[in-house]
Design a protein around this motif. Sequence first.
Motif, short mmCIF file in Angstrom:
data_model
loop_
_atom_site.label_atom_id
_atom_site.label_comp_id
_atom_site.label_asym_id
_atom_site.label_seq_id
_atom_site.Cartn_x
_atom_site.Cartn_y
_atom_site.Cartn_z
N ILE A 1 -65.61 12.09 -27.23
CA ILE A 1 -65.73 11.12 -26.14
C ILE A 1 -67.20 10.79 -25.92
N ALA A 2 -67.53 9.49 -26.02
CA ALA A 2 -68.92 9.05 -25.83
C ALA A 2 -69.01 8.27 -24.53
N VAL A 3 -70.11 8.45 -23.81
CA VAL A 3 -70.26 7.75 -22.52
C VAL A 3 -71.72 7.34 -22.31
N THR A 4 -71.90 6.17 -21.69
CA THR A 4 -73.25 5.73 -21.33
C THR A 4 -73.79 6.65 -20.24
N GLN A 5 -74.93 7.23 -20.57
CA GLN A 5 -75.53 8.23 -19.68
C GLN A 5 -76.66 7.57 -18.87
N GLY A 6 -77.21 6.46 -19.39
CA GLY A 6 -78.28 5.74 -18.72
C GLY A 6 -78.93 4.82 -19.72
N PRO A 7 -79.84 3.94 -19.37
CA PRO A 7 -80.21 3.67 -17.98
C PRO A 7 -79.18 2.77 -17.32
N GLY A 8 -79.27 2.66 -16.00
CA GLY A 8 -78.32 1.85 -15.26
C GLY A 8 -78.36 2.25 -13.80
N LEU A 9 -77.36 1.83 -13.07
CA LEU A 9 -77.28 2.18 -11.66
C LEU A 9 -76.62 3.54 -11.52
N VAL A 10 -77.26 4.42 -10.78
CA VAL A 10 -76.80 5.81 -10.78
C VAL A 10 -75.35 5.96 -10.33
N GLY A 11 -74.96 5.26 -9.28
CA GLY A 11 -73.59 5.37 -8.77
C GLY A 11 -72.57 4.89 -9.78
N ALA A 12 -72.91 3.80 -10.46
CA ALA A 12 -72.01 3.23 -11.48
C ALA A 12 -71.92 4.16 -12.69
N LEU A 13 -73.08 4.64 -13.14
CA LEU A 13 -73.11 5.54 -14.30
C LEU A 13 -72.29 6.80 -14.04
N LEU A 14 -72.38 7.31 -12.80
CA LEU A 14 -71.70 8.56 -12.47
C LEU A 14 -70.18 8.46 -12.65
N VAL A 15 -69.62 7.29 -12.41
CA VAL A 15 -68.17 7.13 -12.57
C VAL A 15 -67.79 7.32 -14.03
N GLY A 16 -68.55 6.69 -14.94
CA GLY A 16 -68.27 6.84 -16.36
C GLY A 16 -68.50 8.26 -16.84
N VAL A 17 -69.62 8.83 -16.43
CA VAL A 17 -69.97 10.18 -16.87
C VAL A 17 -68.93 11.20 -16.36
N SER A 18 -68.53 11.05 -15.09
CA SER A 18 -67.54 11.99 -14.53
C SER A 18 -66.19 11.85 -15.23
N THR A 19 -65.81 10.62 -15.50
CA THR A 19 -64.54 10.38 -16.20
C THR A 19 -64.57 11.02 -17.59
N ALA A 20 -65.65 10.78 -18.30
CA ALA A 20 -65.78 11.32 -19.66
C ALA A 20 -65.77 12.84 -19.65
N LYS A 21 -66.47 13.42 -18.69
CA LYS A 21 -66.53 14.88 -18.61
C LYS A 21 -65.16 15.47 -18.29
#
Lengths: 151, 347
Positions: free
Chosen positions: B86-106
């Motif tokens: 599973i690959a996920v965008t870790q950054g750069p970007g908006l922290v709140g938005a990134l966190l949704v993807g990162v949390s889902t992937a994790k």
Amino acid sequence: MDEQLINTHTPLETQQVARKLGYLLRPNDVVTLTGDLGAGKTTFTKGLGEGLGVKRTINSPTFTIVKSYQGEIPFHHIDAYRLEESHEDIGFDEYFTDGGVTVVEWPQYIEHFLPEERLNIEIKKGQDDHRQIILRPVGRMFKHITKELFR
Amino acid sequence: MGEIMNDKKDQYILAIETSCDETAVAIIKNGNEVVSNVVASQIESHKRFGGVVPEVASRHHVEQMTHVLEEAFVKSNLEMESIDAIAVTQGPGLVGALLVGVSTAKALAFAHQKPLIGVHHIAGHIYANQLQEPFTFPLLALVVSGGHTELILMRDHYDFEVIGETRDDAAGEAYDKVARTLNLPYPGGPEIDRLAQEGVDRFDFPRAWLEEGSFDFSFSGLKSSVINTVHNAKQKGETVEIADIATSFQSSVTDVLVEKTYRAAEYYGVKEIIVAGGVAANSGLRSALLDRFDSSAIQVKIPPLWLCTDNAAMIGAAGMVAYEKGYRAGWDLNANPGLDIEMYSKN
């Protein structure tokens, strides 16, 4: 009123004032920046970043809304222009409390997310490269920092 | 007969991207085949004069995520057990938005015991090109979008060196602001591109070459010059031919982008040019680049439009290369809004 004024005559001078302010800011400090197009908000932000030890090129966050950099501490550059009709929280607290310094352009669009204690800065365009930098600190620590800046 | 049996099993990457406006999920096969690619744009309904109110709040990504994930699996006819990583965008970007993807992937990686890979958003944009053709190194990537204008040198996979970038506005931002000044409908970029085909380059707008040998860009002077020209004409009661403004503006932007790319390509002796980001869709830029490199041995690669804007397929393409290199993120993977591409490639 604790308003303080600094007059600068070149972009370099504006950048130097900002750099000095960068040396004085502490983790979790928030600075708002207002001024017309071409007033020098970008120049000021570049100077502030320099003062915080950012080595990377600081450029416009208008599209991305936020650009974050790593200096001695994190440095966040927010442009709230695109959030005018949004009223949404994009995780502002994450930026304001992660131990870095945050600069906010177009702060009026995210007024209710901003911390009460902060340093409000306005840059006014004069003749040619002449600029008036107006500092309006809110809170005891920011008043102190503003005084320091004049030493 | 004579065919070499390839017993290598197909590999599938599930990719997630939530760095800004878009909630996107894709499944990529063997690093170069898009099995499914779903993008839920959050900006469609909020147009206003010359701009868009972005729905970048985490809440919107949270609302979309399960639907987009489900659709990506339905379209692929695959189950979670077929996924290799599973690959996920870790950054750069908006922290709140990134966190949704990162949390889902994790959460998915942990629940299904899959390897987890953090991907740099801009690396993704560059690797989008690998969905078309494999890279030939060294290469130079011209990344042009609303938020970025960068020249990135790659000597090998996951080896990124930023050799030039904008010092103020990104090219796409200049397009947007000029379009707004000309009262063109949103999005302004394609509209200027269209008008630029009809006008005459008669304004001679400035081109910021900066210091000798610099591969950096600057578009804020050009933007101001265009705005001033339009305002001055209005004040004098003159009519400005919008098409001429568009043509003059576009040729100023493309001249600098193309010439700097060419000089950098020569200087570093690269074998190919990769164009990435939303402005890669600009026809003026495409043809100017192809013309400039026409008599050169350097190949210019421009991806199709659907790969230029934010999507998760590109994250899957970049994620597959990372996976093969053995890069793995730990359970402590976090969103990093200021992730630096040069630092990222060294880790």
